[in-house]
Motif scaffolding. Structure first.
Motif, PDB file in Angstrom:
ATOM      1  N   TYR A 103      42.030  39.004  45.896  1.00 39.29           N
ATOM      2  CA  TYR A 103      40.874  38.100  45.942  1.00 39.29           C
ATOM      3  C   TYR A 103      41.342  36.651  46.052  1.00 39.29           C
ATOM      4  CZ  TYR A 103      36.170  36.347  44.897  1.00 39.29           C
ATOM      5  OH  TYR A 103      34.955  35.729  44.972  1.00 39.29           O
ATOM      6  N   ALA A 104      42.355  36.286  45.287  1.00 40.92           N
ATOM      7  CA  ALA A 104      42.879  34.920  45.324  1.00 40.92           C
ATOM      8  C   ALA A 104      43.494  34.615  46.679  1.00 40.92           C
ATOM      9  CB  ALA A 104      43.903  34.728  44.218  1.00 40.92           C
ATOM     10  N   GLU A 105      44.157  35.589  47.284  1.00 44.69           N
ATOM     11  CA  GLU A 105      44.738  35.385  48.618  1.00 44.69           C
ATOM     12  C   GLU A 105      43.649  35.165  49.663  1.00 44.69           C
ATOM     13  OE1 GLU A 105      48.819  38.096  48.065  1.00 44.69           O
ATOM     14  OE2 GLU A 105      46.992  38.965  48.935  1.00 44.69           O
ATOM     15  N   GLN A 106      42.532  35.851  49.485  1.00 43.71           N
ATOM     16  CA  GLN A 106      41.433  35.740  50.435  1.00 43.71           C
ATOM     17  C   GLN A 106      40.627  34.458  50.226  1.00 43.71           C
ATOM     18  OE1 GLN A 106      41.093  38.223  52.744  1.00 43.71           O
ATOM     19  NE2 GLN A 106      39.549  37.024  53.815  1.00 43.71           N
ATOM     20  N   TYR A 107      40.445  34.054  48.965  1.00 45.76           N
ATOM     21  CA  TYR A 107      39.611  32.889  48.646  1.00 45.76           C
ATOM     22  C   TYR A 107      40.377  31.925  47.732  1.00 45.76           C
ATOM     23  CZ  TYR A 107      36.094  36.168  50.318  1.00 45.76           C
ATOM     24  OH  TYR A 107      35.392  37.080  51.062  1.00 45.76           O
ATOM     25  N   PRO A 108      41.453  31.351  48.221  1.00 51.21           N
ATOM     26  CA  PRO A 108      42.299  30.507  47.353  1.00 51.21           C
ATOM     27  C   PRO A 108      41.620  29.231  46.870  1.00 51.21           C
ATOM     28  CG  PRO A 108      42.980  30.316  49.648  1.00 51.21           C
ATOM     29  CD  PRO A 108      41.987  31.431  49.597  1.00 51.21           C
ATOM     30  N   ASP A 109      40.630  28.749  47.606  1.00 51.36           N
ATOM     31  CA  ASP A 109      39.954  27.519  47.211  1.00 51.36           C
ATOM     32  C   ASP A 109      38.778  27.749  46.273  1.00 51.36           C
ATOM     33  OD1 ASP A 109      41.537  25.697  48.777  1.00 51.36           O
ATOM     34  OD2 ASP A 109      40.535  26.499  50.555  1.00 51.36           O
ATOM     35  N   ASP A 110      38.402  29.017  46.078  1.00 49.18           N
ATOM     36  CA  ASP A 110      37.187  29.305  45.304  1.00 49.18           C
ATOM     37  C   ASP A 110      37.373  30.560  44.459  1.00 49.18           C
ATOM     38  OD1 ASP A 110      34.575  28.512  44.618  1.00 49.18           O
ATOM     39  OD2 ASP A 110      33.703  30.004  45.972  1.00 49.18           O
ATOM     40  N   ALA A 111      38.545  30.710  43.881  1.00 47.45           N
ATOM     41  CA  ALA A 111      38.848  31.933  43.136  1.00 47.45           C
ATOM     42  C   ALA A 111      38.303  31.859  41.715  1.00 47.45           C
ATOM     43  CB  ALA A 111      40.352  32.163  43.104  1.00 47.45           C
ATOM     44  N   VAL A 112      37.268  32.663  41.460  1.00 48.31           N
ATOM     45  CA  VAL A 112      36.740  32.863  40.113  1.00 48.31           C
ATOM     46  C   VAL A 112      36.893  34.351  39.826  1.00 48.31           C
ATOM     47  CG1 VAL A 112      34.761  32.692  38.582  1.00 48.31           C
ATOM     48  CG2 VAL A 112      35.114  30.952  40.346  1.00 48.31           C
ATOM     49  N   LEU A 113      37.690  34.687  38.836  1.00 46.26           N
ATOM     50  CA  LEU A 113      38.076  36.082  38.592  1.00 46.26           C
ATOM     51  C   LEU A 113      37.288  36.667  37.429  1.00 46.26           C
ATOM     52  CD1 LEU A 113      41.943  35.598  38.972  1.00 46.26           C
ATOM     53  CD2 LEU A 113      40.252  36.168  40.731  1.00 46.26           C
ATOM     54  N   LEU A 114      36.761  37.874  37.644  1.00 49.51           N
ATOM     55  CA  LEU A 114      35.955  38.577  36.646  1.00 49.51           C
ATOM     56  C   LEU A 114      36.891  39.320  35.701  1.00 49.51           C
ATOM     57  CD1 LEU A 114      33.079  39.424  35.759  1.00 49.51           C
ATOM     58  CD2 LEU A 114      33.206  41.270  37.434  1.00 49.51           C
ATOM     59  N   VAL A 115      36.956  38.884  34.455  1.00 49.31           N
ATOM     60  CA  VAL A 115      38.051  39.320  33.574  1.00 49.31           C
ATOM     61  C   VAL A 115      37.642  40.342  32.521  1.00 49.31           C
ATOM     62  CG1 VAL A 115      39.359  37.181  33.916  1.00 49.31           C
ATOM     63  CG2 VAL A 115      37.684  37.322  32.047  1.00 49.31           C
ATOM     64  N   ASP A 116      36.447  40.920  32.617  1.00 47.68           N
ATOM     65  CA  ASP A 116      36.016  41.813  31.531  1.00 47.68           C
ATOM     66  C   ASP A 116      35.886  43.265  31.958  1.00 47.68           C
ATOM     67  OD1 ASP A 116      33.697  41.571  33.103  1.00 47.68           O
ATOM     68  OD2 ASP A 116      32.404  41.849  31.360  1.00 47.68           O
ATOM     69  N   THR A 117      36.477  43.663  33.073  1.00 53.08           N
ATOM     70  CA  THR A 117      36.333  45.058  33.516  1.00 53.08           C
ATOM     71  C   THR A 117      36.998  46.018  32.537  1.00 53.08           C
ATOM     72  OG1 THR A 117      36.317  44.322  35.818  1.00 53.08           O
ATOM     73  CG2 THR A 117      36.726  46.666  35.426  1.00 53.08           C
ATOM     74  N   TYR A 118      38.151  45.631  31.999  1.00 47.87           N
ATOM     75  CA  TYR A 118      38.886  46.523  31.092  1.00 47.87           C
ATOM     76  C   TYR A 118      39.001  45.905  29.690  1.00 47.87           C
ATOM     77  CZ  TYR A 118      39.986  48.635  35.583  1.00 47.87           C
ATOM     78  OH  TYR A 118      39.883  49.195  36.828  1.00 47.87           O
ATOM     79  N   ASP A 119      39.805  44.888  29.538  1.00 46.10           N
ATOM     80  CA  ASP A 119      39.976  44.230  28.243  1.00 46.10           C
ATOM     81  C   ASP A 119      40.224  42.752  28.507  1.00 46.10           C
ATOM     82  OD1 ASP A 119      41.378  43.104  25.868  1.00 46.10           O
ATOM     83  OD2 ASP A 119      41.205  45.156  25.120  1.00 46.10           O
ATOM     84  N   VAL A 120      39.319  41.916  28.021  1.00 44.28           N
ATOM     85  CA  VAL A 120      39.353  40.498  28.382  1.00 44.28           C
ATOM     86  C   VAL A 120      40.674  39.843  28.009  1.00 44.28           C
ATOM     87  CG1 VAL A 120      38.320  38.225  27.925  1.00 44.28           C
ATOM     88  CG2 VAL A 120      36.849  40.227  28.255  1.00 44.28           C
ATOM     89  N   MET A 121      41.101  39.979  26.756  1.00 45.05           N
ATOM     90  CA  MET A 121      42.258  39.217  26.277  1.00 45.05           C
ATOM     91  C   MET A 121      43.585  39.949  26.451  1.00 45.05           C
ATOM     92  SD  MET A 121      40.903  36.424  25.682  1.00 45.05           S
ATOM     93  CE  MET A 121      42.503  35.702  25.319  1.00 45.05           C
ATOM     94  N   ARG A 122      43.563  41.256  26.549  1.00 46.41           N
ATOM     95  CA  ARG A 122      44.811  41.984  26.741  1.00 46.41           C
ATOM     96  C   ARG A 122      45.154  42.171  28.217  1.00 46.41           C
ATOM     97  NH1 ARG A 122      44.707  46.911  22.237  1.00 46.41           N
ATOM     98  NH2 ARG A 122      44.593  45.574  20.386  1.00 46.41           N
ATOM     99  N   SER A 123      44.132  42.127  29.056  1.00 44.16           N
ATOM    100  CA  SER A 123      44.356  42.411  30.464  1.00 44.16           C
ATOM    101  C   SER A 123      43.777  41.341  31.374  1.00 44.16           C
ATOM    102  CB  SER A 123      43.746  43.784  30.818  1.00 44.16           C
ATOM    103  OG  SER A 123      43.803  44.026  32.203  1.00 44.16           O
ATOM    104  N   GLY A 124      42.477  41.089  31.260  1.00 48.94           N
ATOM    105  CA  GLY A 124      41.792  40.229  32.216  1.00 48.94           C
ATOM    106  C   GLY A 124      42.336  38.816  32.287  1.00 48.94           C
ATOM    107  N   VAL A 125      42.361  38.129  31.146  1.00 48.11           N
ATOM    108  CA  VAL A 125      42.836  36.741  31.157  1.00 48.11           C
ATOM    109  C   VAL A 125      44.331  36.658  31.465  1.00 48.11           C
ATOM    110  CG1 VAL A 125      43.166  34.672  29.733  1.00 48.11           C
ATOM    111  CG2 VAL A 125      40.978  35.899  29.675  1.00 48.11           C
ATOM    112  N   PRO A 126      45.180  37.510  30.887  1.00 44.55           N
ATOM    113  CA  PRO A 126      46.605  37.456  31.271  1.00 44.55           C
ATOM    114  C   PRO A 126      46.833  37.689  32.767  1.00 44.55           C
ATOM    115  CG  PRO A 126      46.354  38.673  29.230  1.00 44.55           C
ATOM    116  CD  PRO A 126      44.962  38.422  29.746  1.00 44.55           C
ATOM    117  N   ASN A 127      46.109  38.621  33.367  1.00 47.87           N
ATOM    118  CA  ASN A 127      46.271  38.849  34.806  1.00 47.87           C
ATOM    119  C   ASN A 127      45.749  37.668  35.620  1.00 47.87           C
ATOM    120  OD1 ASN A 127      47.607  41.339  35.065  1.00 47.87           O
ATOM    121  ND2 ASN A 127      45.720  42.465  34.581  1.00 47.87           N
TER     122      ASN A 127
END
Length: 492
Positions: free
Chosen positions: A220-244
């Motif tokens: 997603y970031a490669e496709q939209y580098p100027d407007d990358a907003v990442l959805l971080v709650d699909t699995y685990d916000v603090m263990r996975s989403g935010v670190p990724n």
């Protein structure tokens, strides 16, 4: 071509509009003029104000109002209309006058926000669409303004398209939301049609489709580098989403000279998670990465999140905004207030057992009254031909306390209704949606008392009457009461 392009919705009216129009025609009243006022009785959500929206669509509808051959054929099949009346409809065009508040005006209950002065048939034809547009768009604009006020300067985005009641409700609801102060919409059709800024992030399905959350974020970031907003709650916000998200910011975006625009939370304890995420992002040198949240938000939830000290930079609001879920009816009505007799418009009044349903009769003007500091302190209804002079103390009547002697002192006034259509032709200048939106903001920030915008138990903006208007209304009520005493008892 889409079925929604270049539609003729002239037949979008209640059946009684045509049956009454047919009656007026048959009895030779088609050239008798009358006046109708549009007003509402109660602010949505027990709030202190409402926002007037939908005027542009009313004008567009009236300018294009006509009956096609297929329309006439369908009406003939109903066998409810005189043949001469159907012939009359073949060349029908609205020929009356309309006066209204400028779109975006902050408005209050029981004042005439729009007035139709037209031949009876013309006035009857436009009732349904006028109420449809005002009731819907004003409701959504008002709800959005409440949400925007609660957000205290943080942007609010309309994410409600999928929860709207149909396509038109989503598109025109997005228009109304932008007028009310939303920063943008996820609805592409609304963006195209009205020039509303578009906003959106990724879907949970994008993350779930990929074999890892990191790969989903990276692509997603490669496709939209100027407007990358990442959805971080699909699995685990603090263990996975935010670190990724941090990893993608460092490994993918920063080598490109780009910054991660934001992360979005769509579930869980939004106050707690936003604070945890803020700490992690700051520790990674991503202080400029914004945190957006969604998930069944409304003005009360947003206010609570802010009071809890959450680190949230923007809100995506769906069903509560686009349907005004907590109070989904504005309740504007269309009432006859005068009928022409020769060259004079004779006032008409509807009297009800409920005082709130007794109408304000006759042709009238409505003014907004301002104090020396430029804040709106009341609205005032006068007789149409009355000259308002605030150069000196000016007496008014409070309809709730008519026995008190009150005056406006050192005040100024602005007449609220403007000519919109004259003789069937548009005279109201077309205003951009940005101008309408700015007008709302200017009134809220500069003219409206903060106490009026409170979510609970707001200050009541006064609607007063001039002594001349109050005398006329009181006389009509007295006459109606006397007439009722002499009416025969149908049960005797």
């Amino acid at each position: 071509m889409s079925q929604y392009d270049d539609r003729n919705i002239s037949m979008m009216m209640d059946l009684y509009a045509l049956t009454m129009a047919n009656g007026y025609f048959v009895y030779g009243n088609e050239k008798t003029w009358a006046a109708f006022d549009v007003y509402y009785r109660k602010n949505p959500d027990d709030g202190g104000f409402a926002v007037f929206a939908g005027l542009e669509q009313i004008i567009e509808h009236i300018q294009g109002l006509h009956f096609s051959e297929r329309d006439i054929s369908y009406l003939r099949e109903l066998r409810q209309f005189d043949d001469a009346f159907l012939e009359y409809l073949q060349n029908f065009r609205f020929s009356g006058d309309i006066y209204a508040f400028p779109e975006g005006t902050i408005m209050y209950p029981n004042e005439p926000i729009l007035t139709v002065i037209a031949p009876m048939i013309d006035a009857q034809m436009v009732e349904t669409v006028i109420l449809n547009q005002i009731n819907h768009q004003s409701l959504i604009a008002t709800k959005t303004r409440r949400i925007v006020n609660s957000a205290q300067g943080r942007p609010v985005f309309d994410f409600g398209a999928r929860r709207a009641h149909n396509v038109d409700a989503a598109v025109y609801g997005a228009r109304a939301a932008y007028i009310g102060g939303a920063a943008g919409t996820s609805n592409i059709m609304a963006g195209k049609q009205f020039g509303i800024p578009l906003s959106g992030t990724m879907a949970h399905s994008w993350v779930m489709f990929h074999d890892s959350e990191y790969k989903a974020f990276r692509r997603y970031a490669e496709q939209y580098p100027d407007d990358a907003v990442l959805l971080v709650d699909t699995y685990d916000v603090m263990r996975s989403g935010v670190p990724n998200a941090i990893r993608v910011a460092k490994e993918i975006l920063e080598p490109m000279g780009k910054r991660l625009k934001g992360v979005r939370l769509d579930s869980g304890d939004l106050a707690y998670l936003s604070n945890r995420a803020r700490i992690a992002l700051n520790d990674a040198g991503l202080e400029d990465c914004r945190i957006f949240v969604s998930n069944s938000l409304d003005e009360c939830t947003i206010r609570a999140l802010i009071l809890q000290g959450s680190n949230i930079d923007g809100f995506g609001v769906g069903e509560s905004l686009i349907t005004s879920k907590s109070d989904p009816v504005l309740g504007a009505v269309y009432k006859l207030v005068a009928v022409q007799d020769k060259e004079v418009f004779v006032p008409r009044i509807k009297v009800s057992e409920a005082a709130s349903k007794t109408t304000n009769p006759g042709l009238k003007k409505v003014y907004r009254i301002y104090c020396e500091k430029g804040q709106a302190i009341a609205d005032l209804i006068t007789v149409a031909d009355e000259i308002l002079n605030l150069a000196k103390d000016s007496r008014y009547v409070d309809p709730e306390k008519p026995w008190q002697n009150r005056s406006f002192t050192n005040c100024s006034a602005k007449e609220l209704q403007e000519p919109v259509i004259k003789g069937g032709r548009r005279v109201y200048p077309k205003r951009s949606i940005e101008e309408i939106r700015h007008y709302v903001e200017q009134q809220i920030s500069q003219e409206t008392w903060k106490e009026v915008t409170r979510l609970e138990r707001p200050h009541v903006h006064y609607l007063d009457l001039s002594p001349a208007y109050n005398e006329m209304k009181t006389r009509m009520l007295r006459e109606a009461s006397m007439a009722d005493k002499f009416m025969p008892n149908a049960l005797s």
